[in-house]
Design an enzyme around this catalytic site. Structure first.
Site, PDB file in Angstrom:
ATOM      1  N   SER A 159       0.842  -1.188   0.000  1.00 43.16           N
ATOM      2  CA  SER A 159       0.000   0.000   0.000  1.00 43.16           C
ATOM      3  C   SER A 159       0.884   1.248   0.000  1.00 43.16           C
ATOM      4  CB  SER A 159      -0.945  -0.033   1.199  1.00 43.16           C
ATOM      5  OG  SER A 159      -1.809   1.075   1.178  1.00 43.16           O
ATOM      6  N   SER A 160       0.461   2.291   0.668  1.00 42.97           N
ATOM      7  CA  SER A 160       1.216   3.543   0.731  1.00 42.97           C
ATOM      8  C   SER A 160       0.647   4.406   1.844  1.00 42.97           C
ATOM      9  CB  SER A 160       1.112   4.299  -0.598  1.00 42.97           C
ATOM     10  OG  SER A 160       1.578   5.635  -0.462  1.00 42.97           O
ATOM     11  N   TYR A 173      -4.684   8.165  -6.651  1.00 47.22           N
ATOM     12  CA  TYR A 173      -3.688   7.219  -6.140  1.00 47.22           C
ATOM     13  C   TYR A 173      -3.961   6.859  -4.685  1.00 47.22           C
ATOM     14  CZ  TYR A 173       0.795   5.196  -4.804  1.00 47.22           C
ATOM     15  OH  TYR A 173       1.763   4.350  -4.328  1.00 47.22           O
ATOM     16  N   LYS A 177      -4.978   3.026  -2.931  1.00 51.05           N
ATOM     17  CA  LYS A 177      -4.277   2.362  -1.830  1.00 51.05           C
ATOM     18  C   LYS A 177      -5.194   2.161  -0.620  1.00 51.05           C
ATOM     19  CE  LYS A 177      -0.417   1.737  -3.946  1.00 51.05           C
ATOM     20  NZ  LYS A 177      -0.017   0.365  -4.327  1.00 51.05           N
TER      21      LYS A 177
END
Length: 291
Positions: A159-160, A173, A177
């Protein structure tokens, strides 16, 4: 004098699939798993990555004596790409004369794209969601028949911190995630007798994209980086080029190294992580504290 004791590698004989294999975090994860004894099936996307993928495969075979296979598949193509990955993995993991078994799946492949609200292109929304959200679903579905039935399987989704910090320009974006993290929790329940399922959320990491982003991006990131406990560069320890750049233009703070993220992923792939599932594990140096 007695011979030294041979200590078995913790993932000896396991079979792993790593998407986004050829570079960056994906390549670092493949190295970590191979170091621990896992056989790795790497998936990469484009012709431009073929050379890097094949060189990495040769490196891992030579350095660690494990089996390595690579598949080129554009995960944006959906079910056909997932089916190709599954067919190639079945062939790869059956070479030992036993039924295929997928011990480890790393859904790492992902793409980005930054757009402020009011300027979000519909085509880019679909492009990012196709690779970052739909592809992990399709790849996992295509491979899940080979997950073990004793809870020993491991799935890690990359993920982020963008999923929860709310960086400007990351409507799409960050949303992809966040979706991946939600899927992680659902899969942890659905696959409970087969595998643990966790996510790892890196912050900014080294690489061409980070260094090409330039000073405007670094200044935007500065408040977050200054609050990141482990990001201060250390002369004599950190890469000298990065120390110089970070000192001059990044407020003395650095992004993460790929290997630092990969090491966290590696921990989640072993037997000792059996009591961790449905979790988002931070690998950001403290950029984001997860509760």
């Amino acid at each position: 004098m007695s011979s030294p004791r041979l200590v078995p590698r913790s993932l000896e004989g396991k079979y792993a699939v790593v998407t986004g294999f050829s570079r960056g975090i994906g390549a670092a994860i493949a190295r970590t798993l191979a170091t621990k004894g896992a056989n790795v099936h790497g998936v990469y996307t484009s012709d431009s990555s073929t050379k890097a993928a094949l060189e990495l495969a040769d490196e891992l075979r030579g350095d660690h004596g494990v089996k390595i296979a690579v598949t080129q598949a554009d995960l944006a193509e959906g079910e056909s790409a997932a089916a190709k990955v599954a067919a190639d993995f079945k062939e790869f993991s059956s070479l030992a004369g036993k039924a295929p078994q997928l011990d480890i799946l790393i859904n790492n492949a992902g793409i980005g794209g930054n757009h402020r609200l009011g300027e979000v292109p519909v085509a880019d929304f679909h492009r990012q969601y196709a690779v970052n959200v739909l592809a992990p679903i399709l790849v996992t579905q295509a491979l899940m028949e080979w997950l073990p039935h004793d809870r020993s399987g491991r799935i890690v989704n990359i993920s982020s911190v963008s999923s929860s910090i709310g960086f400007a320009t990351q409507t799409v974006y960050g949303g992809t995630k966040a979706a991946l993290e939600s899927m992680t929790r659902t899969w942890a329940r659905e696959l409970a007798e087969r595998a643990t399922v966790n996510a790892v959320n890196p912050g900014p990491v080294e690489g061409d994209m980070y260094f090409a982003a330039g000073e405007a991006f670094w200044k935007e990131m500065d408040p977050f980086q200054q609050a990141c406990p482990l990001s201060a560069v250390r002369p004599g320890i950190d890469d000298p080029t990065l120390v110089k750049l970070a000192t001059a233009k990044m407020g003395g703070r650095r992004p993460g190294y790929w290997r630092e993220v990969a090491a966290v992923v590696g921990m989640l792939c072993g037997a000792d992580s059996a009591w961790t599932t449905g979790s988002v594990i931070c690998a950001s140096g403290g950029l984001k504290f997860q509760t």
